[in-house]
Design a protein around this motif. Structure first.
Motif, PDB file in Angstrom:
ATOM      1  N   THR A 165      38.488  55.596  95.665  1.00 11.51           N
ATOM      2  CA  THR A 165      37.131  55.055  95.656  1.00 11.51           C
ATOM      3  C   THR A 165      36.141  56.161  95.300  1.00 11.51           C
ATOM      4  O   THR A 165      36.249  57.276  95.801  1.00 11.51           O
ATOM      5  N   GLN A 166      35.189  55.831  94.441  1.00 15.76           N
ATOM      6  CA  GLN A 166      34.172  56.788  93.994  1.00 15.76           C
ATOM      7  C   GLN A 166      32.796  56.338  94.499  1.00 15.76           C
ATOM      8  O   GLN A 166      32.483  55.145  94.461  1.00 15.76           O
ATOM      9  N   ARG A 167      31.988  57.298  94.959  1.00 18.86           N
ATOM     10  CA  ARG A 167      30.645  57.002  95.477  1.00 18.86           C
ATOM     11  C   ARG A 167      29.605  57.685  94.611  1.00 18.86           C
ATOM     12  O   ARG A 167      29.590  58.909  94.488  1.00 18.86           O
ATOM     13  N   GLY A 168      28.728  56.882  94.000  1.00 14.86           N
ATOM     14  CA  GLY A 168      27.651  57.406  93.178  1.00 14.86           C
ATOM     15  C   GLY A 168      26.358  57.487  93.958  1.00 14.86           C
ATOM     16  O   GLY A 168      26.017  56.560  94.695  1.00 14.86           O
ATOM     17  N   VAL A 169      25.648  58.596  93.789  1.00 11.84           N
ATOM     18  CA  VAL A 169      24.382  58.830  94.483  1.00 11.84           C
ATOM     19  C   VAL A 169      23.332  59.206  93.441  1.00 11.84           C
ATOM     20  O   VAL A 169      23.469  60.227  92.764  1.00 11.84           O
ATOM     21  N   ALA A 170      22.291  58.379  93.328  1.00 12.07           N
ATOM     22  CA  ALA A 170      21.212  58.622  92.364  1.00 12.07           C
ATOM     23  C   ALA A 170      19.945  59.065  93.081  1.00 12.07           C
ATOM     24  O   ALA A 170      19.546  58.453  94.077  1.00 12.07           O
ATOM     25  N   THR A 171      19.329  60.129  92.550  1.00 11.95           N
ATOM     26  CA  THR A 171      18.060  60.633  93.075  1.00 11.95           C
ATOM     27  C   THR A 171      17.175  61.030  91.892  1.00 11.95           C
ATOM     28  O   THR A 171      17.683  61.409  90.831  1.00 11.95           O
ATOM     29  N   PRO A 172      15.858  60.963  92.069  1.00  9.76           N
ATOM     30  CA  PRO A 172      14.966  61.328  90.964  1.00  9.76           C
ATOM     31  C   PRO A 172      14.937  62.833  90.732  1.00  9.76           C
ATOM     32  O   PRO A 172      15.038  63.622  91.671  1.00  9.76           O
ATOM     33  N   GLY A 173      14.789  63.198  89.451  1.00 10.56           N
ATOM     34  CA  GLY A 173      14.660  64.608  89.100  1.00 10.56           C
ATOM     35  C   GLY A 173      13.229  65.110  89.227  1.00 10.56           C
ATOM     36  O   GLY A 173      12.998  66.305  89.401  1.00 10.56           O
ATOM     37  N   ILE A 174      12.276  64.196  89.117  1.00 11.09           N
ATOM     38  CA  ILE A 174      10.849  64.495  89.267  1.00 11.09           C
ATOM     39  C   ILE A 174      10.221  63.313  89.991  1.00 11.09           C
ATOM     40  O   ILE A 174      10.827  62.236  90.064  1.00 11.09           O
ATOM     41  N   PRO A 175       9.012  63.453  90.518  1.00 15.50           N
ATOM     42  CA  PRO A 175       8.365  62.300  91.147  1.00 15.50           C
ATOM     43  C   PRO A 175       8.119  61.183  90.126  1.00 15.50           C
ATOM     44  O   PRO A 175       7.761  61.437  88.976  1.00 15.50           O
ATOM     45  N   LEU A 176       8.322  59.971  90.567  1.00 17.86           N
ATOM     46  CA  LEU A 176       8.064  58.786  89.747  1.00 17.86           C
ATOM     47  C   LEU A 176       6.628  58.350  90.012  1.00 17.86           C
ATOM     48  O   LEU A 176       6.278  58.034  91.149  1.00 17.86           O
ATOM     49  N   VAL A 177       5.794  58.386  88.972  1.00 21.49           N
ATOM     50  CA  VAL A 177       4.367  58.126  89.148  1.00 21.49           C
ATOM     51  C   VAL A 177       3.858  57.097  88.151  1.00 21.49           C
ATOM     52  O   VAL A 177       4.465  56.884  87.103  1.00 21.49           O
ATOM     53  N   SER A 178       2.737  56.488  88.477  1.00 23.28           N
ATOM     54  CA  SER A 178       2.037  55.627  87.526  1.00 23.28           C
ATOM     55  C   SER A 178       1.410  56.500  86.450  1.00 23.28           C
ATOM     56  O   SER A 178       1.007  57.636  86.715  1.00 23.28           O
ATOM     57  N   SER A 179       1.343  55.955  85.235  1.00 21.26           N
ATOM     58  CA  SER A 179       0.767  56.707  84.133  1.00 21.26           C
ATOM     59  C   SER A 179       0.236  55.738  83.087  1.00 21.26           C
ATOM     60  O   SER A 179       0.746  54.623  82.953  1.00 21.26           O
ATOM     61  N   ASP A 180      -0.767  56.173  82.349  1.00 15.92           N
ATOM     62  CA  ASP A 180      -1.292  55.365  81.242  1.00 15.92           C
ATOM     63  C   ASP A 180      -0.437  55.507  79.997  1.00 15.92           C
ATOM     64  O   ASP A 180      -0.607  54.756  79.036  1.00 15.92           O
ATOM     65  N   THR A 181       0.457  56.488  79.994  1.00 16.30           N
ATOM     66  CA  THR A 181       1.341  56.716  78.851  1.00 16.30           C
ATOM     67  C   THR A 181       2.786  56.795  79.349  1.00 16.30           C
ATOM     68  O   THR A 181       3.043  57.053  80.522  1.00 16.30           O
ATOM     69  N   GLY A 182       3.719  56.596  78.438  1.00 14.53           N
ATOM     70  CA  GLY A 182       5.127  56.685  78.794  1.00 14.53           C
ATOM     71  C   GLY A 182       5.565  58.122  78.987  1.00 14.53           C
ATOM     72  O   GLY A 182       4.964  59.047  78.456  1.00 14.53           O
ATOM     73  N   TYR A 183       6.633  58.304  79.746  1.00 12.54           N
ATOM     74  CA  TYR A 183       7.160  59.655  79.972  1.00 12.54           C
ATOM     75  C   TYR A 183       8.651  59.587  80.292  1.00 12.54           C
ATOM     76  O   TYR A 183       9.173  58.553  80.702  1.00 12.54           O
ATOM     77  N   ASP A 184       9.325  60.719  80.056  1.00 21.90           N
ATOM     78  CA  ASP A 184      10.736  60.860  80.396  1.00 21.90           C
ATOM     79  C   ASP A 184      10.867  61.082  81.901  1.00 21.90           C
ATOM     80  O   ASP A 184      10.188  61.942  82.473  1.00 21.90           O
ATOM     81  N   PHE A 185      11.759  60.328  82.514  1.00 23.46           N
ATOM     82  CA  PHE A 185      12.018  60.421  83.944  1.00 23.46           C
ATOM     83  C   PHE A 185      13.504  60.715  84.146  1.00 23.46           C
ATOM     84  O   PHE A 185      14.349  59.847  83.955  1.00 23.46           O
ATOM     85  N   PRO A 186      13.856  61.964  84.496  1.00 23.01           N
ATOM     86  CA  PRO A 186      15.267  62.294  84.697  1.00 23.01           C
ATOM     87  C   PRO A 186      15.770  61.808  86.061  1.00 23.01           C
ATOM     88  O   PRO A 186      15.097  61.970  87.077  1.00 23.01           O
ATOM     89  N   VAL A 187      16.947  61.206  86.036  1.00 23.58           N
ATOM     90  CA  VAL A 187      17.603  60.753  87.260  1.00 23.58           C
ATOM     91  C   VAL A 187      18.922  61.505  87.375  1.00 23.58           C
ATOM     92  O   VAL A 187      19.721  61.516  86.434  1.00 23.58           O
ATOM     93  N   ASN A 188      19.140  62.155  88.508  1.00 23.79           N
ATOM     94  CA  ASN A 188      20.391  62.855  88.755  1.00 23.79           C
ATOM     95  C   ASN A 188      21.354  61.921  89.479  1.00 23.79           C
ATOM     96  O   ASN A 188      20.978  61.272  90.456  1.00 23.79           O
TER      97      ASN A 188
END
Length: 156
Positions: free
Chosen positions: A109-132
């Motif tokens: 059995t494999q367990r995946g754990v996802a966490t954000p690489g940077i804070p996830l914020v509201s924005s008027d423009t798009g941006y890259d959001f890294p997820v580890n």
């Protein structure tokens, strides 16, 4: 920050016996492809998602370990669900790219754990959001790592 609809649904389902199974089935109903790895969500909160996949023959490679693509599917699933459960109101996301590292044989059995690489914020423009995403075997040893770049943008 207000709770997202997905996070509300998870909390509602997991109050009941079998709720994690039911939530997992609901996610796979919405995104059917992920049903191919038989995921079971075990934790979902703002900024973190965990799920497991079993070691089944249909997910094995020629050397008897969990196939690399099954691990990628687990990573994309927990990364996407974590992002969706943490998303500020008025924003949307889509996967843009993924880099992976296979660190050791994935058996059991494999367990995946996802966490954000940077804070996830509201924005008027798009941006890259890294997820580890780290994937661990039953012994708690890391067997796989992915960084998924999500494109987060206003949902105008």
């Amino acid at each position: 920050m207000s709770e997202t609809p997905l996070l509300r649904l998870y909390r509602k389902f997991t109050r009941w016996p079998g709720g994690q199974w039911l939530f997992s089935r609901a996610v796979c109903f919405k995104a059917p492809y992920f049903g191919s790895v038989s995921p079971r969500f075990t934790l979902l909160e703002n900024g973190r998602c965990e799920a497991t996949i079993p070691h089944k023959r249909r997910m094995q490679n020629h050397i008897g370990t969990v196939h690399a693509i099954a691990l990628c599917n687990l990573a994309e699933l927990v990364g996407g669900v974590m992002t969706d459960a943490s998303l500020p109101k008025g924003m949307r996301w889509i996967p843009k790219g993924m880099t992976v590292q296979y660190l050791k044989r994935a058996v059991g059995t494999q367990r995946g754990v996802a966490t954000p690489g940077i804070p996830l914020v509201s924005s008027d423009t798009g941006y890259d959001f890294p997820v580890n995403v780290d994937v661990f075997d039953r012994a708690g040893e890391k067997v796989f790592n992915a960084v998924i770049t999500m494109w987060v943008s206003p949902s105008r």
